[in-house]
Scaffold this motif. Structure first.
Motif, PDB file in Angstrom:
ATOM      1  N   ALA A   1       0.866  -0.932   0.283  1.00  0.00           N
ATOM      2  CA  ALA A   1      -0.101  -0.042   0.278  1.00  0.00           C
ATOM      3  C   ALA A   1       0.804   1.105   0.220  1.00  0.00           C
ATOM      4  O   ALA A   1       2.360   1.202   0.717  1.00  0.00           O
TER       5      ALA A   1
ATOM      6  N   GLU B   1      -6.599   3.623  -1.292  1.00  0.00           N
ATOM      7  CA  GLU B   1      -5.721   3.266  -0.187  1.00  0.00           C
ATOM      8  C   GLU B   1      -4.890   5.100  -0.126  1.00  0.00           C
ATOM      9  O   GLU B   1      -5.142   5.633   0.936  1.00  0.00           O
TER      10      GLU B   1
ATOM     11  N   ARG C   1      -7.416   8.066   0.182  1.00  0.00           N
ATOM     12  CA  ARG C   1      -7.522   8.012   2.498  1.00  0.00           C
ATOM     13  C   ARG C   1      -6.774   8.181   3.095  1.00  0.00           C
ATOM     14  O   ARG C   1      -6.824   8.870   4.011  1.00  0.00           O
ATOM     15  N   SER C   2      -5.422   7.938   2.724  1.00  0.00           N
ATOM     16  CA  SER C   2      -3.921   8.345   3.641  1.00  0.00           C
ATOM     17  C   SER C   2      -3.869   9.712   3.065  1.00  0.00           C
ATOM     18  O   SER C   2      -3.656  10.587   4.017  1.00  0.00           O
TER      19      SER C   2
ATOM     20  N   SER D   1      -1.980   1.164   7.534  1.00  0.00           N
ATOM     21  CA  SER D   1      -2.347   0.887   5.844  1.00  0.00           C
ATOM     22  C   SER D   1      -3.755  -0.086   6.597  1.00  0.00           C
ATOM     23  O   SER D   1      -3.810  -0.990   7.134  1.00  0.00           O
ATOM     24  N   GLU D   2      -4.313   0.269   5.487  1.00  0.00           N
ATOM     25  CA  GLU D   2      -5.668  -0.351   5.506  1.00  0.00           C
ATOM     26  C   GLU D   2      -6.451  -1.486   3.812  1.00  0.00           C
ATOM     27  O   GLU D   2      -7.392  -1.730   4.095  1.00  0.00           O
ATOM     28  N   LEU D   3      -5.613  -1.436   3.839  1.00  0.00           N
ATOM     29  CA  LEU D   3      -5.247  -2.131   2.441  1.00  0.00           C
ATOM     30  C   LEU D   3      -5.280  -3.470   2.334  1.00  0.00           C
ATOM     31  O   LEU D   3      -4.377  -3.642   3.269  1.00  0.00           O
TER      32      LEU D   3
END
Length: 441
Positions: free
Chosen positions: A341, A375, A378-379, A394-396
């Protein structure tokens, strides 16, 4: 009044960025050069995506859409057109006048500061120069800029050295840089078409042209590869963890096996001559193809950095991508479809408040996925909102993206190198030799 965050481009990542900005309490202004949302996607609306619906919808966008009664598509592989009607157009509609169409960004800078000036630079707002659909010009101030303009308007040329082949501009009437559609068969039916390129776009073009060939008499399709062997041109087939991508390669292979398509390898275009019979492609080694009624050039894309000439950038010299992500996506190093990500810290530029996201952030690399872009935004938006912890997190979760392309030395004309990040591709049964002058293999 607080200045908006200007987002350049109303494609999937640009619209997702606007949704995240709204959710964070920041005011977005999306500038789109086209007449409607996802104008670039609309130009390849007949092409089916490799990703399934759950991987094509951004989470913040879904939360913004749900109160409107929108129903999230749950299954299937949409075409670009279905992606627009089922998700992107409804999202743009909910965003309303925060999306401005017919607004072509011509430049980004700092108010009162050209590229050279240091003093007080970071304290000045961004200024975005815009050309409207009626030809008038305007200037917009912004607290930050998210460039999600993509690479669709900057296709690579046919010339093997990265520059237009000699005569390529003069031959423009015979050339297209877009994927043909079975629904628009007339320019290709019963004619000689040459496809130039080795990637997924070229394979898609071959499958569309093969469909046309099966319905119309006397088709001639020539597929020109720069590399010296077939290699991984047909992809990983059933071993590919993206089933639609694997199936695409197999459909292209079938078209070749059935004799609908002639393959020419190691053909690196130096010149395109025009004649009454069509466009004639001449290779650097002197080989010549028979005249083509249509040449479909699908050799990849590159970022248009001209609009960012007055802001400070730090880009990889080969890929023209942010330096912190270049090693992960460089096809000279590897060709795997999945990378880690990338977030705000990776995408940040020396110009504070400027971020390049989406396909444009990958520069000339071809492995971008929609989920990666979601992603990214979002970041980036979390960082702009001051939530540094969320920006760093990281949310990916990427799906497996299957076998490597096996390119090794990217676009190696000899075809001698296997994949650099995983096992070399298995040898291909097809044997292709050098074509005599004036013929296609």
């Amino acid at each position: 009044m607080d200045l908006p965050v200007v987002v350049i481009g109303a494609g999937p990542q640009g619209l997702a960025a606007a949704a995240h900005l709204r959710e964070r309490g920041l005011e977005p202004l999306v500038l789109e050069r086209g007449a409607g949302p996802a104008a670039a996607v609309a130009e390849w609306g007949h092409v089916r995506l490799f990703s399934e619906w759950p991987e094509l919808v951004d989470s913040a966008a879904a939360r913004l859409l749900e109160p409107s009664g929108w129903q999230r598509p749950e299954r299937g592989y949409p075409t670009g057109g279905a992606w627009i009607t089922g998700y992107l157009a409804p999202l743009a509609q909910v965003l309303g006048d925060r999306v401005r169409y017919g607004a072509r960004v011509t430049g980004v800078g700092r108010k009162g500061r050209d590229l050279l000036v240091d003093a007080g630079r970071a304290e000045q707002p961004f200024v975005i120069h815009v050309e409207e659909a009626d030809g008038s010009q305007s200037r917009i101030e912004a607290q930050a800029v998210i460039d999600a303009s993509g690479t669709w308007t900057s296709p690579n040329p046919a010339g093997a050295d990265g520059l237009p082949a000699l005569g390529e501009t003069a031959a423009a009437g015979f050339l297209t840089y877009r994927i043909p559609s079975f629904a628009d068969a007339e320019p290709y039916a019963g004619r000689h078409t040459v496809v130039v390129g080795n990637g997924h776009s070229a394979a898609t073009a071959i499958t569309e042209l093969a469909r046309i060939a099966r319905q119309h008499p006397d088709p001639r399709i020539t597929w020109v590869l720069r590399r010296g062997t077939v290699g991984d041109t047909f992809g990983g087939g059933e071993a590919d963890e993206l089933p639609e991508r694997g199936a695409l390669g197999q459909r292209a292979r079938t078209a070749v096996d059935q004799g609908l398509v002639s393959l020419v390898t190691g053909f690196r275009i130096e010149r395109i001559d025009t004649a009454d019979q069509g466009a004639v492609l001449v290779a650097e080694d002197g080989r010549v193809l028979e005249p083509a009624d249509r040449v479909v050039v699908l050799t990849g894309f590159r970022p248009d950095l001209s609009i960012l000439s007055e802001v400070r950038l730090e880009l990889n010299a080969r890929l023209q991508a942010p330096v912190r992500i270049a090693a992960d996506i460089d096809p000279n190093i590897h060709s795997c479809g999945s990378v880690r990500a990338t977030g705000a810290v990776d995408l940040a530029q020396p110009e504070p408040g400027l971020f390049i996201v989406g396909a444009k952030s990958y520069g000339r690399a071809p492995t971008f996925l929609a989920l990666t872009g979601y992603e990214q935004v979002r970041s980036v938006v979390a960082e702009l909102a001051g939530d540094h912890e969320a920006a760093a997190r990281s949310e990916l979760v990427l799906p497996g993206t299957g076998v490597c392309g096996g390119a090794g030395l990217f676009d190696d004309p000899t075809g001698a190198k296997g994949g650099a990040c995983c096992a070399p591709a298995a040898p291909q049964v097809i044997q292709l030799g050098r074509a005599p002058a004036g013929t296609a293999v």
